[in-house]
Design an enzyme around this catalytic site. Structure first.
Site, PDB file in Angstrom:
ATOM      1  N   LYS A  32       0.848  -1.198   0.000  1.00  0.00           N
ATOM      2  CA  LYS A  32       0.000   0.000   0.000  1.00  0.00           C
ATOM      3  C   LYS A  32       0.878   1.241   0.000  1.00  0.00           C
ATOM      4  O   LYS A  32       1.730   1.402   0.868  1.00  0.00           O
ATOM      5  CB  LYS A  32      -0.908   0.010   1.234  1.00  0.00           C
ATOM      6  CG  LYS A  32      -1.815   1.229   1.313  1.00  0.00           C
ATOM      7  CD  LYS A  32      -2.834   1.099   2.432  1.00  0.00           C
ATOM      8  CE  LYS A  32      -2.361   1.609   3.755  1.00  0.00           C
ATOM      9  NZ  LYS A  32      -2.201   3.070   3.840  1.00  0.00           N
ATOM     10  N   ASP A  47      -3.403   4.366  -2.001  1.00  0.00           N
ATOM     11  CA  ASP A  47      -4.370   4.796  -0.976  1.00  0.00           C
ATOM     12  C   ASP A  47      -4.346   6.316  -0.832  1.00  0.00           C
ATOM     13  O   ASP A  47      -3.730   6.851   0.082  1.00  0.00           O
ATOM     14  CB  ASP A  47      -3.964   4.099   0.339  1.00  0.00           C
ATOM     15  CG  ASP A  47      -4.818   4.490   1.529  1.00  0.00           C
ATOM     16  OD1 ASP A  47      -5.966   4.914   1.333  1.00  0.00           O
ATOM     17  OD2 ASP A  47      -4.326   4.357   2.676  1.00  0.00           O
ATOM     18  N   LYS A  99      -7.368   8.188  -1.182  1.00  0.00           N
ATOM     19  CA  LYS A  99      -8.688   8.585  -0.643  1.00  0.00           C
ATOM     20  C   LYS A  99      -9.231   9.856  -1.308  1.00  0.00           C
ATOM     21  O   LYS A  99      -9.465  10.870  -0.647  1.00  0.00           O
ATOM     22  CB  LYS A  99      -8.599   8.796   0.873  1.00  0.00           C
ATOM     23  CG  LYS A  99      -8.073   7.589   1.646  1.00  0.00           C
ATOM     24  CD  LYS A  99      -8.088   7.859   3.144  1.00  0.00           C
ATOM     25  CE  LYS A  99      -7.650   6.679   3.968  1.00  0.00           C
ATOM     26  NZ  LYS A  99      -6.201   6.444   3.962  1.00  0.00           N
ATOM     27  N   ASP A 103     -13.729  14.995  -3.695  1.00  0.00           N
ATOM     28  CA  ASP A 103     -13.929  16.357  -4.209  1.00  0.00           C
ATOM     29  C   ASP A 103     -15.216  16.317  -5.031  1.00  0.00           C
ATOM     30  O   ASP A 103     -15.943  15.317  -4.983  1.00  0.00           O
ATOM     31  CB  ASP A 103     -12.708  16.771  -5.066  1.00  0.00           C
ATOM     32  CG  ASP A 103     -12.498  18.283  -5.070  1.00  0.00           C
ATOM     33  OD1 ASP A 103     -13.503  19.012  -5.268  1.00  0.00           O
ATOM     34  OD2 ASP A 103     -11.363  18.740  -4.883  1.00  0.00           O
ATOM     35  N   THR A 105     -11.207   5.060  10.857  1.00  0.00           N
ATOM     36  CA  THR A 105     -11.215   4.495  12.224  1.00  0.00           C
ATOM     37  C   THR A 105     -10.856   5.556  13.257  1.00  0.00           C
ATOM     38  O   THR A 105     -11.023   5.345  14.442  1.00  0.00           O
ATOM     39  CB  THR A 105     -10.267   3.279  12.329  1.00  0.00           C
ATOM     40  OG1 THR A 105      -9.077   3.562  11.615  1.00  0.00           O
ATOM     41  CG2 THR A 105     -10.906   2.028  11.764  1.00  0.00           C
ATOM     42  N   ARG A 127       3.185  -1.442  10.675  1.00  0.00           N
ATOM     43  CA  ARG A 127       4.282  -1.527  11.646  1.00  0.00           C
ATOM     44  C   ARG A 127       4.651  -2.931  12.119  1.00  0.00           C
ATOM     45  O   ARG A 127       5.843  -3.189  12.320  1.00  0.00           O
ATOM     46  CB  ARG A 127       3.990  -0.590  12.828  1.00  0.00           C
ATOM     47  CG  ARG A 127       4.181   0.866  12.439  1.00  0.00           C
ATOM     48  CD  ARG A 127       3.465   1.819  13.351  1.00  0.00           C
ATOM     49  NE  ARG A 127       2.007   1.713  13.206  1.00  0.00           N
ATOM     50  CZ  ARG A 127       1.139   2.458  13.868  1.00  0.00           C
ATOM     51  NH1 ARG A 127       1.565   3.360  14.736  1.00  0.00           N
ATOM     52  NH2 ARG A 127      -0.158   2.321  13.675  1.00  0.00           N
TER      53      ARG A 127
HETATM   54  O1  C5P Z   1       1.076   0.214  11.121  1.00  0.00           O
HETATM   55  P1  C5P Z   1      -0.364  -0.203  10.955  1.00  0.00           P
HETATM   56  O2  C5P Z   1      -0.549  -1.687  10.757  1.00  0.00           O
HETATM   57  O3  C5P Z   1      -1.251   0.363  12.043  1.00  0.00           O
HETATM   58  O4  C5P Z   1      -0.789   0.503   9.574  1.00  0.00           O
HETATM   59  C1  C5P Z   1      -2.098   0.459   9.082  1.00  0.00           C
HETATM   60  C2  C5P Z   1      -2.178   1.209   7.783  1.00  0.00           C
HETATM   61  O5  C5P Z   1      -3.546   1.288   7.384  1.00  0.00           O
HETATM   62  C3  C5P Z   1      -1.677   2.654   7.842  1.00  0.00           C
HETATM   63  O6  C5P Z   1      -1.128   2.975   6.567  1.00  0.00           O
HETATM   64  C4  C5P Z   1      -2.932   3.457   8.095  1.00  0.00           C
HETATM   65  O7  C5P Z   1      -2.848   4.767   7.604  1.00  0.00           O
HETATM   66  C5  C5P Z   1      -3.961   2.638   7.299  1.00  0.00           C
HETATM   67  N1  C5P Z   1      -5.347   2.812   7.739  1.00  0.00           N
HETATM   68  C6  C5P Z   1      -5.764   2.539   9.033  1.00  0.00           C
HETATM   69  N2  C5P Z   1      -7.080   2.714   9.383  1.00  0.00           N
HETATM   70  C7  C5P Z   1      -7.962   3.148   8.462  1.00  0.00           C
HETATM   71  C8  C5P Z   1      -7.550   3.397   7.145  1.00  0.00           C
HETATM   72  C9  C5P Z   1      -6.222   3.232   6.809  1.00  0.00           C
HETATM   73  O8  C5P Z   1      -4.964   2.133   9.876  1.00  0.00           O
HETATM   74  N3  C5P Z   1      -9.236   3.253   8.788  1.00  0.00           N
END
Ligand code: C5P
Length: 228
Positions: free
Chosen positions: A28, A55, A57, A60, A114, A206
């Protein structure tokens, strides 16, 4: 499928990370990397043979989203997204950017972020419905617009599949193994639970990118998700 969130600040760190893997991945690319490196980062990652979820998003007026998406359509991407909040017309206009293309990417919609709480929805955004009803309505609108699916919490997958059908794709972040740090994620599930809940793609950042051994962390998460 496991999608690795490449939340890196620059091309060098991104490519160094990807070179550790000797198999094709789903990755992503978000706003940080895309705005930092420009569209060439897509070509650089594609040269390594990976699938890309871009990604950004988009949100507009319908005509602007359509024009912006036409530019993204020139890139070799496999999945891209818009905000469901832009409405059905905006989402269907976004899709027309891919008209006539042989290989179209999956186009999905973000439902509620979220980071949006029920309290925020009610008091800040003056929305009188519940989070769950809002998420389902966004998913139904995305389906009506002809999109392939939505980004949502794993905990919302079941209700979305019931409302929109099992073919409607769900892409879910908020994934952690029991041994992982939770970081700033609040509503999390394990990869295995996400599979049981019926999601199609999990997005993991992460727990893989910050792991001492990212390849073995990826393999462990994939194994847990695939139920092997
Ligand atoms: O590091 P981690 O596993 O928390 O990363 C989750 C990824 O998914 C990040 O790039 C975050 O911006 C994205 N994301 C999220 N929750 C959302 C939409 C996207 O954690 N609702």
């Amino acid at each position: 499928m496991v999608i690795i969130a490449l939340d890196f600040p620059n091309k060098e760190e991104t490519i160094n990370f990807l070179k550790k893997f000797d198999e094709p991945l789903w990755v992503k690319v978000g706003m940080e990397l895309f705005y930092g490196c420009g569209p060439s980062i897509i070509t650089d990652i594609k040269k390594l043979g990976h699938h890309i979820f871009l990604d950004l998003k988009l949100h507009d007026i319908p005509n602007t989203v359509k024009s912006a998406m036409k530019n993204l359509a020139k890139l070799d991407i496999d999945m891209v997204n818009v905000h469901a909040k832009g409405g059905i017309k905006m989402m269907s206009e976004a899709l027309t950017a891919f008209d006539g293309m042989d290989k179209k990417p999956l186009v999905i919609a973000v439902t509620e972020l979220t980071s949006t709480s029920q309290e925020m929805l009610s008091n800040e955004l003056l929305c009188s419905t519940t989070m769950e009803k809002m998420v389902i309505k966004h998913a139904l609108n995305a389906k009506e617009a002809g999109l392939n699916g939505v980004v949502c919490s794993p905990l919302e997958v079941k209700a979305i599949k019931e409302a929109c059908g099992s073919d409607f794709i769900t892409v879910t972040p908020g994934i952690r193994l029991k041994s992982n740090s939770v970081d700033d994620q609040v509503r999390i599930t394990t990869p295995a639970d996400a599979r049981v809940l019926g999601t199609n793609f999990i997005v993991v950042g992460r727990p893989i990118t910050k792991a001492e051994d990212p390849v073995s962390a990826y393999k462990q998460i994939k194994k847990d998700f695939m139920g092997e």
